[in-house]
Design a protein around this motif. Structure first.
Motif, short mmCIF file in Angstrom:
data_model
loop_
_atom_site.label_atom_id
_atom_site.label_comp_id
_atom_site.label_asym_id
_atom_site.label_seq_id
_atom_site.Cartn_x
_atom_site.Cartn_y
_atom_site.Cartn_z
N ALA A 266 25.86 43.14 45.46
CA ALA A 266 26.01 43.82 46.74
C ALA A 266 26.68 42.90 47.75
N GLY A 267 27.14 43.49 48.86
CA GLY A 267 27.87 42.75 49.88
C GLY A 267 29.35 43.01 49.77
N GLY A 268 30.09 42.62 50.80
CA GLY A 268 31.52 42.94 50.88
C GLY A 268 32.34 42.49 49.70
N VAL A 269 32.06 41.29 49.17
CA VAL A 269 32.85 40.76 48.05
C VAL A 269 32.55 41.51 46.76
N SER A 270 31.44 42.24 46.71
CA SER A 270 31.10 42.98 45.49
C SER A 270 32.09 44.11 45.21
N ALA A 271 32.95 44.44 46.19
CA ALA A 271 33.98 45.45 45.96
C ALA A 271 35.19 44.88 45.20
N ASN A 272 35.22 43.56 45.03
CA ASN A 272 36.35 42.92 44.35
C ASN A 272 36.45 43.40 42.90
N CYS A 273 37.61 43.92 42.52
CA CYS A 273 37.79 44.53 41.20
C CYS A 273 37.68 43.52 40.06
N VAL A 274 38.21 42.31 40.27
CA VAL A 274 38.13 41.28 39.22
C VAL A 274 36.69 40.87 38.99
N LEU A 275 35.94 40.70 40.07
CA LEU A 275 34.53 40.34 39.95
C LEU A 275 33.76 41.43 39.21
N ARG A 276 34.00 42.68 39.56
CA ARG A 276 33.30 43.79 38.90
C ARG A 276 33.63 43.84 37.42
N SER A 277 34.89 43.66 37.09
CA SER A 277 35.30 43.73 35.69
C SER A 277 34.64 42.64 34.85
N LYS A 278 34.66 41.41 35.37
CA LYS A 278 34.10 40.29 34.60
C LYS A 278 32.58 40.38 34.49
N LEU A 279 31.91 40.80 35.56
CA LEU A 279 30.46 40.93 35.50
C LEU A 279 30.05 42.07 34.57
N THR A 280 30.80 43.16 34.59
CA THR A 280 30.50 44.29 33.70
C THR A 280 30.64 43.87 32.24
N ASP A 281 31.71 43.13 31.93
CA ASP A 281 31.91 42.64 30.56
C ASP A 281 30.80 41.68 30.15
N MET A 282 30.42 40.80 31.06
CA MET A 282 29.38 39.83 30.76
C MET A 282 28.04 40.51 30.48
N MET A 283 27.69 41.51 31.30
CA MET A 283 26.41 42.19 31.10
C MET A 283 26.43 43.03 29.82
N ALA A 284 27.58 43.56 29.46
CA ALA A 284 27.69 44.31 28.20
C ALA A 284 27.44 43.39 27.01
N ARG A 285 27.97 42.18 27.08
CA ARG A 285 27.75 41.21 25.99
C ARG A 285 26.28 40.81 25.89
N ARG A 286 25.58 40.87 27.02
CA ARG A 286 24.17 40.49 27.04
C ARG A 286 23.24 41.70 26.78
N ASN A 287 23.85 42.85 26.51
CA ASN A 287 23.07 44.09 26.33
C ASN A 287 22.23 44.40 27.57
N GLY A 288 22.81 44.11 28.72
CA GLY A 288 22.15 44.38 29.98
C GLY A 288 22.93 45.41 30.78
N ALA A 289 22.59 45.56 32.05
CA ALA A 289 23.25 46.53 32.91
C ALA A 289 23.51 45.91 34.28
N VAL A 290 24.64 46.27 34.86
CA VAL A 290 24.99 45.79 36.19
C VAL A 290 25.15 47.00 37.10
N PHE A 291 24.73 46.85 38.35
CA PHE A 291 24.73 47.95 39.31
C PHE A 291 25.45 47.53 40.59
N TYR A 292 26.26 48.43 41.10
CA TYR A 292 26.99 48.19 42.35
C TYR A 292 26.79 49.39 43.28
N ALA A 293 27.00 49.15 44.56
CA ALA A 293 27.12 50.26 45.50
C ALA A 293 28.57 50.73 45.47
N ARG A 294 28.80 51.97 45.86
CA ARG A 294 30.17 52.46 45.98
C ARG A 294 30.90 51.61 47.02
N PRO A 295 32.23 51.51 46.93
CA PRO A 295 32.99 50.59 47.80
C PRO A 295 32.68 50.73 49.28
#
Length: 332
Positions: A266-295
């Motif tokens: 969460a927070g303003g930087v959480s809208a960054n597309c590169v950050l979202r992509s890399k965190l989503t991939d990382m959580m998928a590898r860990r069999n976890g889930a990542v959650f964001y607010a809409r932009p």
């Protein structure tokens, strides 16, 4: 229960109404970016005066949006900190005064708790417990969250926040204000690998952050290279990758340390597309889930304050009419 939320911590005036049954029913936002653009940053006096001009108008607009009268509101919540003291006082005074006039509760909300809970406004909110990465222009924090109000700080920035570093390097690159989104935009055309920037504090244990050295390294790179359009894009790309990789590494450590399977960003930087992509991939590898607010809920807004107020109202966390704000208010 309907809660009207007021956000005036910095340079956005946000007013929203949250209904405990119907969800978010009104959301109004005014941003002051154009007012501060020529100064290259937020001017506190200008911000406070503009909040004074806009807050009541946005309250009226929010009521009109959902066709309610002020008497239909059951409680008022407002940001009491952290933030700019003048701006906080505007929202606090208006919120408390409105609550007094309507004889309803008023609830002081921590701005960072609002951000932390903002993904709860989405259709698929996270369950507790989770690790929260709060990353904005003023804060970079990793927090262990086991329930509403149960927050343990795991790590934070020792100097510049990630969003602040983005804005400062954007300014050196000759980009507009706010600079973070513009830097990310030109970084899309950058050539990865042309410049390699350090990933600060990742070669030592711990969950704290430090971006001042990275900012200095990037500044020296800018000064030592010709500022062609491509060079600026390449530097922006390298800088963005360094910030994102650092956040990614620290998130992995926090998840390992806690054993949690859920990550909330969460927070303003959480809208960054590169950050979202890399965190989503990382959580998928860990069999976890990542959650964001809409932009639109990543930056400051009234919706998150209204929601947090509704949660706090259920817990009977009501406050007296004393008007107190906290420019520095630890979430813990």
């Amino acid at each position: 229960m309907r809660v009207l939320g007021i956000e005036t911590s910095c340079d956005e005036t946000g007013v929203a109404i949250y209904d405990s049954r119907a969800g978010l029913i009104a959301n109004q936002l005014y941003t002051q970016s154009k007012l501060h653009e020529s100064y290259g940053g937020v001017v506190p006096e200008i911000a406070a005066r503009n909040h004074l001009q806009k807050t009541v108008l946005l309250i009226q607009a929010a009521l009109q949006e959902c066709q309610l009268k002020a008497q239909d509101i059951d409680a008022v919540s407002y940001t009491a900190g952290p933030g700019l003291v003048g701006s906080l006082l505007i929202g606090a005074c208006i919120g408390r005064s409105l609550a007094f006039a309507l004889n309803i509760p008023s609830i002081a909300i921590n701005h960072m708790e609002g951000h932390l809970l903002s993904p709860m406004l989405e259709k698929s909110p996270p369950d507790f417990p989770f690790i929260s990465l709060l990353v904005s222009g003023g804060h970079t924090q990793l927090i262990s969250v086991t329930a509403v109000g149960c927050y343990a700080l795991m790590g934070e920035s020792l100097d510049d926040a990630a969003g602040e570093a983005f804005d400062k390097i954007a300014k050196l690159l000759g980009l507009g204000y706010p600079g973070g989104p513009e830097l990310s935009n030109i970084a899309k055309n950058g050539v990865r690998g042309r410049f390699i920037f350090p990933r600060p504090m990742t070669n030592r244990p711990g969950l704290d952050f430090s971006f001042s050295g990275l900012k200095t390294f990037a500044a020296q790179t800018i000064y030592n290279n010709e500022k062609t359009q491509q060079v600026r894009a390449d530097i922006a790309c390298a800088f963005e990758d360094a910030i994102v990789d650092t956040l990614l590494i620290k998130c992995q450590r926090a998840l390992d340390q806690s054993g949690f399977k859920r990550l909330v960003v969460a927070g303003g930087v959480s809208a960054n597309c590169v950050l979202r992509s890399k965190l989503t991939d990382m959580m998928a590898r860990r069999n976890g889930a990542v959650f964001y607010a809409r932009p639109e809920f990543c930056t400051d807004n009234g919706a998150m304050i209204a929601y947090a107020g509704a949660i706090r109202l259920k817990e009977s966390q009501n406050h007296s009419l004393e008007i107190t704000v906290h420019p520095s208010w630890p979430l813990s």
